[in-house]
Design a protein around this motif. Sequence first.
Motif, PDB file in Angstrom:
ATOM      1  N   ARG A 152      -5.743  -6.073   1.201  1.00  0.00           N
ATOM      2  CA  ARG A 152      -6.884  -5.167   1.147  1.00  0.00           C
ATOM      3  C   ARG A 152      -6.458  -3.769   0.713  1.00  0.00           C
ATOM      4  N   HIS A 153      -5.338  -3.303   1.232  1.00  0.00           N
ATOM      5  CA  HIS A 153      -4.850  -1.968   0.877  1.00  0.00           C
ATOM      6  C   HIS A 153      -4.599  -1.867  -0.625  1.00  0.00           C
ATOM      7  N   GLN A 154      -4.029  -2.903  -1.203  1.00  0.00           N
ATOM      8  CA  GLN A 154      -3.758  -2.905  -2.642  1.00  0.00           C
ATOM      9  C   GLN A 154      -5.056  -2.832  -3.450  1.00  0.00           C
ATOM     10  N   PRO A 168       1.361   1.617   1.284  1.00  0.00           N
ATOM     11  CA  PRO A 168       0.885   1.014   2.535  1.00  0.00           C
ATOM     12  C   PRO A 168       1.799   1.383   3.701  1.00  0.00           C
ATOM     13  N   LEU A 169       1.268   1.217   4.909  1.00  0.00           N
ATOM     14  CA  LEU A 169       2.078   1.412   6.101  1.00  0.00           C
ATOM     15  C   LEU A 169       3.147   0.322   6.166  1.00  0.00           C
ATOM     16  N   SER A 170       4.259   0.641   6.761  1.00  0.00           N
ATOM     17  CA  SER A 170       5.269  -0.390   7.006  1.00  0.00           C
ATOM     18  C   SER A 170       4.725  -1.333   8.075  1.00  0.00           C
ATOM     19  N   ARG A 171       5.348  -2.471   8.241  1.00  0.00           N
ATOM     20  CA  ARG A 171       4.905  -3.428   9.260  1.00  0.00           C
ATOM     21  C   ARG A 171       4.916  -2.771  10.646  1.00  0.00           C
ATOM     22  N   GLN A 172       5.962  -2.034  10.952  1.00  0.00           N
ATOM     23  CA  GLN A 172       6.077  -1.353  12.248  1.00  0.00           C
ATOM     24  C   GLN A 172       4.979  -0.305  12.408  1.00  0.00           C
TER      25      GLN A 172
END
Length: 66
Positions: free
Chosen positions: A32-34, A42-46
């Motif tokens: 979705r971010h893409q 985008p945010l990292s997984r963490q």
Amino acid sequence: MVKSSVEDWLCKLRTNVKTVFGMPDYEAYLERHQRVHPEKPPLSRQEFYTQYLKDRYDSGSPTRCC
């Protein structure tokens, strides 16, 4: 080709299980971010999971029914 369809099925199953239990899905977030914000990283997984926990538990509203 069979392996790809099995992997697709497992990915969809994992997404559905996460949805049922109210867990965030990082892969869905990335897709979705893409689409919506391709110009932003985008945010990292963490960072994604930390933000999810903060939004869920620091909201001040109850997180359970009773």
